[in-house]
Design an enzyme around this catalytic site. Sequence first.
Site, mmCIF file in Angstrom:
data_model
loop_
_atom_site.group_PDB
_atom_site.id
_atom_site.type_symbol
_atom_site.label_atom_id
_atom_site.label_comp_id
_atom_site.label_asym_id
_atom_site.label_seq_id
_atom_site.Cartn_x
_atom_site.Cartn_y
_atom_site.Cartn_z
ATOM 1 N N ASN A 50 0.850 -1.187 0.000
ATOM 2 C CA ASN A 50 0.000 0.000 0.000
ATOM 3 C C ASN A 50 0.884 1.233 0.000
ATOM 4 O O ASN A 50 1.975 1.216 0.583
ATOM 5 C CB ASN A 50 -0.889 -0.024 1.256
ATOM 6 C CG ASN A 50 -1.897 1.090 1.258
ATOM 7 O OD1 ASN A 50 -1.639 2.173 1.772
ATOM 8 N ND2 ASN A 50 -3.048 0.839 0.663
ATOM 9 N N ALA A 51 0.389 2.300 -0.630
ATOM 10 C CA ALA A 51 1.151 3.542 -0.727
ATOM 11 C C ALA A 51 1.472 4.131 0.647
ATOM 12 O O ALA A 51 2.431 4.894 0.795
ATOM 13 C CB ALA A 51 0.383 4.561 -1.571
ATOM 14 N N CYS A 58 1.210 -8.964 4.517
ATOM 15 C CA CYS A 58 2.073 -10.032 4.012
ATOM 16 C C CYS A 58 1.256 -11.162 3.370
ATOM 17 O O CYS A 58 0.078 -11.358 3.686
ATOM 18 C CB CYS A 58 2.877 -10.651 5.146
ATOM 19 S SG CYS A 58 4.099 -9.572 5.863
ATOM 20 N N GLU A 60 1.464 -14.360 3.879
ATOM 21 C CA GLU A 60 1.015 -15.393 4.827
ATOM 22 C C GLU A 60 -0.300 -14.991 5.489
ATOM 23 O O GLU A 60 -1.215 -15.793 5.651
ATOM 24 C CB GLU A 60 2.066 -15.615 5.926
ATOM 25 C CG GLU A 60 3.397 -16.134 5.425
ATOM 26 C CD GLU A 60 4.377 -15.014 5.076
ATOM 27 O OE1 GLU A 60 3.952 -13.966 4.535
ATOM 28 O OE2 GLU A 60 5.575 -15.210 5.331
ATOM 29 N N CYS A 91 7.455 -13.175 8.770
ATOM 30 C CA CYS A 91 7.809 -12.108 9.721
ATOM 31 C C CYS A 91 7.185 -12.414 11.081
ATOM 32 O O CYS A 91 6.343 -13.316 11.213
ATOM 33 C CB CYS A 91 7.352 -10.749 9.191
ATOM 34 S SG CYS A 91 5.588 -10.427 9.419
HETATM 35 N N1 THU Z 1 6.552 -9.982 3.149
HETATM 36 C C1 THU Z 1 5.693 -11.031 3.081
HETATM 37 O O1 THU Z 1 4.690 -11.002 2.354
HETATM 38 N N2 THU Z 1 5.958 -12.117 3.846
HETATM 39 C C2 THU Z 1 7.076 -12.280 4.589
HETATM 40 O O2 THU Z 1 7.233 -13.305 5.216
HETATM 41 C C3 THU Z 1 8.077 -11.234 4.633
HETATM 42 C C4 THU Z 1 7.707 -9.943 4.010
HETATM 43 C C5 THU Z 1 6.299 -8.827 2.269
HETATM 44 C C6 THU Z 1 5.835 -7.581 2.944
HETATM 45 C C7 THU Z 1 6.284 -6.530 1.958
HETATM 46 O O3 THU Z 1 5.314 -6.411 0.932
HETATM 47 C C8 THU Z 1 7.539 -7.106 1.348
HETATM 48 O O4 THU Z 1 7.498 -8.495 1.605
HETATM 49 C C9 THU Z 1 8.833 -6.521 1.906
HETATM 50 O O5 THU Z 1 8.828 -6.557 3.287
#
Ligand code: THU
Length: 136
Positions: A50-51, A58, A60, A91
């Site tokens: 998102n902007a 994420c 997951e 994360c």
């Molecule tokens: N991100 C995920 O979708 N999953 C993870 O396990 C780590 C990070 C995404 C969030 C963001 O869009 C990009 O990766 C960089 O952090």
Amino acid sequence: MTLVHPREAELIAAAQRAHGNAYAPYSGFWVGAAVLAESGAIYLGCNVENATYGATVCAERNAVGAAVVAGERRLEACVVFTKHSRATPPCGVCRQVLLEFGPDLLVVSVTASGLVTRAPLSELLPSAFGPSDLGK
Ligand code: THU
């Protein structure tokens, strides 16, 4: 718990498909996730940036949301797919969200080049605060 899930290959293919729809114009870091629910169904998620940056979700967590809205309450495995040099672990926030529905969940992180890491969520999030702390 065996660390190689019998449906791992299928889950990896699903996470790879989800990766193709990632919306990551800001970071360029595309992520796909697939969660396997107790029913046997697989649910997909990709990261949706998102902007505002802060409103990014994420892959997951989007996969968990898809499972929950379909009525699932118990998750067995989560596969994370990226095209980066290191297998991407979920994360901290995603680990906590996965715990809610999958205390015995297996986390598998995969790269396009074939690197695979596998770990029980309990290892990635030790001494967690979870539903049982609220008597659930
Ligand atoms: N991100 C995920 O979708 N999953 C993870 O396990 C780590 C990070 C995404 C969030 C963001 O869009 C990009 O990766 C960089 O952090």
